[in-house]
Structure formats: C-alpha cells, structure tokens
Design an enzyme around this catalytic site. Structure first.
Site, short mmCIF file in Angstrom:
data_model
loop_
_atom_site.label_atom_id
_atom_site.label_comp_id
_atom_site.label_asym_id
_atom_site.label_seq_id
_atom_site.Cartn_x
_atom_site.Cartn_y
_atom_site.Cartn_z
N LYS A 34 7.84 -10.00 4.30
CA LYS A 34 8.10 -9.10 5.42
C LYS A 34 6.78 -8.48 5.85
CE LYS A 34 8.64 -4.85 6.04
NZ LYS A 34 8.02 -4.71 7.39
N GLU A 49 5.97 -4.44 10.80
CA GLU A 49 6.57 -4.63 12.12
C GLU A 49 5.58 -4.38 13.25
OE1 GLU A 49 8.09 -0.56 10.58
OE2 GLU A 49 7.37 -2.47 9.79
N GLY A 54 0.66 -1.02 0.63
CA GLY A 54 0.87 -0.01 1.66
C GLY A 54 0.63 1.38 1.11
N GLY A 55 1.30 2.36 1.70
CA GLY A 55 1.07 3.75 1.34
C GLY A 55 1.78 4.16 0.07
N GLY A 113 5.38 3.00 -1.37
CA GLY A 113 5.31 2.25 -2.62
C GLY A 113 6.22 2.82 -3.69
N GLU A 137 0.04 -2.16 -4.56
CA GLU A 137 -1.33 -1.78 -4.20
C GLU A 137 -1.21 -0.70 -3.15
OE1 GLU A 137 -4.17 -0.97 -2.42
OE2 GLU A 137 -4.81 -2.96 -1.73
N CYS A 181 -8.01 0.13 2.88
CA CYS A 181 -7.59 0.83 1.67
C CYS A 181 -8.77 1.19 0.78
CB CYS A 181 -6.58 -0.01 0.89
SG CYS A 181 -7.20 -1.62 0.37
N GLU A 223 -5.30 10.24 1.68
CA GLU A 223 -5.83 9.07 2.40
C GLU A 223 -5.58 9.22 3.89
OE1 GLU A 223 -5.90 4.29 1.58
OE2 GLU A 223 -3.96 5.29 1.47
#
Length: 508
Positions: free
Chosen positions: A185, A188, A238-239, A243, A260, A299, A402
């Site tokens: 996936k 989007e 992702g974030g 996560g 990650e 990242c 972040e």
C-alpha cells in the site's frame, strides 16, 4: 510501462494478476505539489480491496510445487535482475514521475531510480550466493542437523510519501528474493511509481498473485493489512504515531513487524573540522545537504546542527547566507535545487513548528516563510523557504519532534562529552554524523552515538549491502543488508536421525 492515461483507464489496484478499480468505485486525484493541479487519477481502495489482495497473495504463496516460494533461488534472482534492467530502461520516465508525484527535483528522481535498481541487484546477488543451509554439528555421525531459511509468507508493506519507489524497493526486493508474496500500500499522496514498479514486475515474468498493490488511505487499507489474520508480516515506514498504530493492530495475530519510524538526526561539527578554508566550506556545504535535500522531507535529514561554540557564529552566518540562495521551484525545471513540500497539510505543519520555535525564543537567521511567487514557483504550489533557527535548546518542540521540512535548528557545545550528550538526547536514533579531523575523536564519538547509522565527515550516503534502521523510537528491525533479507524469513531447524531406534524411556 503504461502511461498515465492507460493506467487510469484500467485502475491502479492489482490483485491476483489483474488490474482493476476499487470495489466501491472510488477514485482519488493525484496533485502536482508544485501547483496543486491534478495530473493523475488512482483507485481509492478500502478494506474490501485489501481483503481481495491478501487472498490473492495467500493463494500464490500456498500453491503447489510451482508456487513462488518453491521457485529455485537462481530463478528468483534472475527475475530481480530483469527488474533492475527494466528500471534502467525506464529511468527517465520513472524519474520524471517521481519528481512530479513527490515534488523533488528531476535529478533526485533519477538518482532514486538508480538506487532502486541497485537494491534489486544486491538482493539478487545475495540470495544467489548463499549456501542452502547451515549444517549443525550434533556430535554424532548418525545425526544430520541443518538450519534453513524459509519465506515468512504473505507480507504487507505500507510505504511513505517522501521516497515512494525507493522505500517500496527496500521491502519488495528482499521479500521476493526470500520467496514471499506481498501486498503493498503506497502513500495515497504519491502512489504512481509504486504502481509502475508492479507493472515492471509483471513484465519481468513474476507469476500472478505474487505482487499485489492496493492504492488507498492508511486508515482503511493500511489498517486492514496490519490486522489481517492471513498476513504473516507487516513492514511499515512512516511516522511514529502511525507506526505505533500498525504495531497495535498487528499484535493480536502475533505477526512479524518491521517499523522504520523516522528520526531527529544530529549533525555534530567540531571546530577542528573548520580550521581550514576547505574544511569549513565542506562542513557548511554538507550541513546544507543534510538539512535541505528534498526540502528536508527525509527521515535521516540532519535537522539538528550541533556545532562547537567557538565556530558557531561564523558557521551559522555562512550557512544562512547559502541557504537563502537555494533555488526553489518546480522540480522538473532546470536549475532548481529544491522543490515544494508534498502537500498543503505538510507545509502547514512546518509553519506551525517554526512559529512555536520563535515563540520559545529561537532566532530566525533565514527563511521562515513562503517564497514570493514566480514562474518557477506558482502561488498555488506548496513551497517553503529553507529555514535556519539559531539559539535553539533541547526543550523546544522543534528540536524534540520530527518536522519533516526544510528547517534546521542550531545548538552549541563546548566539550566532546557535551556534544555526545546533546546528540543522544532524543527519543529517536536513526542516523547522525560527526565532523572532525581528529581520527581518535571520530572513532570515540561514532562509538558513543546511539544511532543506527553514523557518518564520519559525510552525511546521507547509504549502501544496499549495509543495514539501515534505528535505535529507540526510530523503529524495530532493519532494511537492506543481510539483516534486511532476514526480516522476510523464518528460521527452521531440520534434525534427521539416520539410524533411528527405540529410546526405551518408558519400560512398558
């Protein structure tokens, strides 16, 4: 590779070897972040589409002798190499698509495609060179004991918007090399190059059902994949917040999880690195690259500059001067050095972080605003100037969290111990760097930094043969390298008694 018109006409969901639209018929426009205009349409899948894709991947994995997990390693490696060749063939088209989709410069898009091809070649070579198993000495000639590695099964992959194709390849290449099937996936916001990669896998001869893709949002498609009982592994990039939700959704089925989750990465500059004009120029140049490549949407971005106090004023003055001269614009335009942020939502997030920093006492040295519109920077695009915030400290939100945008914070230190303490004072631990001409200091500091990747007198390079991942809340597991392949495998011990006989444990 199909053009966007062909892709739109047949849908962007691929399950069981067929392209189609979403079960519910929904679609989503993909916007060019340089001007906010739509340039493609994709299917907007949901839980039903995720279920169908998992079902296809399950069938492809559990099939008979000819199924992908039982395909000889040499054949799997050959397919990965064919994919690498197709990526090279389509480099310009894919690089342009990545640039338009994610907003990065065209040259960055091209480099990404090169790195994706490298990943496929690396994992092909890695599995092709492996021994079939590790023989274990059982202490008897009548015992044959071997440890073998088998594919995990059906893998769900949820990838981010900043490096759409690169992050997908870091999951797909090792998963296929190990003999798994998968459902991916993509974000989007930036799904197009991942759709294109599935097309290339099909062209390379991958059997139907092995590679499946569902385009759609995280709260429906991603959540369903994470919790699905027929998924054996979920890999998410992702974030931190998302996560954690993936891990929670996966927990009831006790599936393997790889996460990650980003970082807040220190770039530590000692005064001796700036003792010569050449050293000073290099350290400043690399600090710019660390913070502002892809508009800071990386990242591993070196968003925390931690510089020795004695050179801070000179260093930050020159850094801000050069940051002000970075050429912003549409990534496909010649001479542009930084493109827009990926979305209006992301720009608003960056603006909020800068506002909070200034309210907490940070000093704005450059940037901190949207640039003036120009032919290269339409007013409707999501542009934001490279920003340097001086006089920052650890209690500031912009230093702790972040930002994922073109924002560099500046902290200072006086001693080596203080530098290390600052660099490690983060809940993340993805990457960091140390700049010094003292070889002993370089080794000491690198050894003490609690980060998954540490660069000495450099920033950002990675190697497909070296593991990538972080400590702390930067995630669990590793991508790339032998450990990146191991994530997609189960370990099995096969113990064979060559001279079986009764044990006589029980007298009866």
């Amino acid at each position: 590779m199909a053009d966007s018109t062909e892709r739109d006409a047949r849908g962007t969901i691929h399950a069981g070897g067929e392209w189609r639209g979403a079960v519910g018929g929904a679609t989503r426009e993909i916007l060019d972040p340089a001007d906010a205009t739509p340039f493609a349409v994709v299917a907007e899948g949901d839980e039903k589409d995720a279920d169908l894709a998992v079902e296809a991947a399950r069938r492809a994995f559990d099939g008979g002798q000819g199924a992908w997990p039982r395909t000889p390693v040499a054949e799997r490696a050959a397919l990965l190499r064919r994919v690498a060749g197709l990526l090279v063939r389509d480099r310009e088209e894919l690089g342009l698509l990545e640039s338009r989709d994610a907003g990065k410069t065209l040259e960055e898009g091209r480099v990404d495609i090169d790195c994706v091809a490298d990943a496929f070649r690396y994992f092909a070579d890695l599995v092709a060179a492996e021994a079939p198993g590790r023989v274990v000495d059982a202490g008897s000639p009548d015992i044959h004991s071997v440890v073998v590695h088998e594919p995990v099964g059906v893998c769900a992959m949820i990838t981010p918007w900043n490096y759409p194709l690169l992050q997908a390849s870091w999951k797909i290449a090792p998963a296929l090399a190990a003999g798994n099937t998968f459902v991916v996936k993509p974000s989007e916001i930036t799904p197009l190059t991942t759709v294109a990669l599935i097309e290339l896998l099909v062209e390379a001869g991958l059997p139907a059902g092995v590679a499946n893709i569902v385009t759609g949002p995280g709260h429906t498609v991603g959540a369903r994949l994470a919790e699905h009982p027929d998924v054996d592994l979920v890999s998410f990039t992702g974030g931190l917040v998302s996560g954690a939700k993936v891990a929670q959704a996966a927990a009831p089925t006790v599936k393997k999880v790889a996460l990650e989750l980003g970082g807040k990465n220190p770039n530590v500059v000692f005064a001796d690195a700036c003792a010569t004009d050449e050293g000073f120029d290099t350290a400043v140049d690399q600090a710019l690259n660390a913070a502002f490549i892809h508009s800071g949407q990386v990242c591993s971005a070196g968003a925390r500059l931690i510089v020795e106090e004695s050179v801070r004023d000179r260093f930050v003055t020159e850094l801000a001067r050069r940051a002000e001269r970075i050429r912003l614009g549409r990534g496909t335009e010649s001479g542009v050095e930084c493109g827009p942020l990926v979305s209006e939502q992301q720009r608003a997030k960056v603006e909020a972080y800068v506002a909070s920093a200034l309210a907490e006492g940070a000093v704005l040295r450059c940037g901190g605003r949207r640039p003036e519109p120009s032919p290269q920077r339409p007013a409707t695009g999501y542009f934001y100037e490279p920003t340097v915030l001086d006089r920052c400290h650890r209690e500031m939100k912009v230093v702790r969290e972040e930002v994922f945008g073109p924002v560099l914070t500046v902290e200072t230190f006086r001693t080596e111990d203080e530098a290390v303490a600052l660099a490690n004072d983060t809940e993340y631990g993805l990457a960091g760097a140390v700049w010094t001409t003292d070889a002993g200091r370089a080794r000491r500091v690198a050894g003490r930094l609690r980060h998954g990747t540490v660069w000495i007198n450099d920033f950002h390079p990675y190697l497909p043969q070296a593991e990538w991942g972080g400590f702390g809340r930067s995630g669990v597991g590793r991508e790339l390298g032998p450990a990146g392949l191991a994530e997609y495998r189960e370990t099995k011990h096969v113990y064979q008694n060559l001279a079986p006989g009764p044990v006589r444990w029980f007298a009866g």
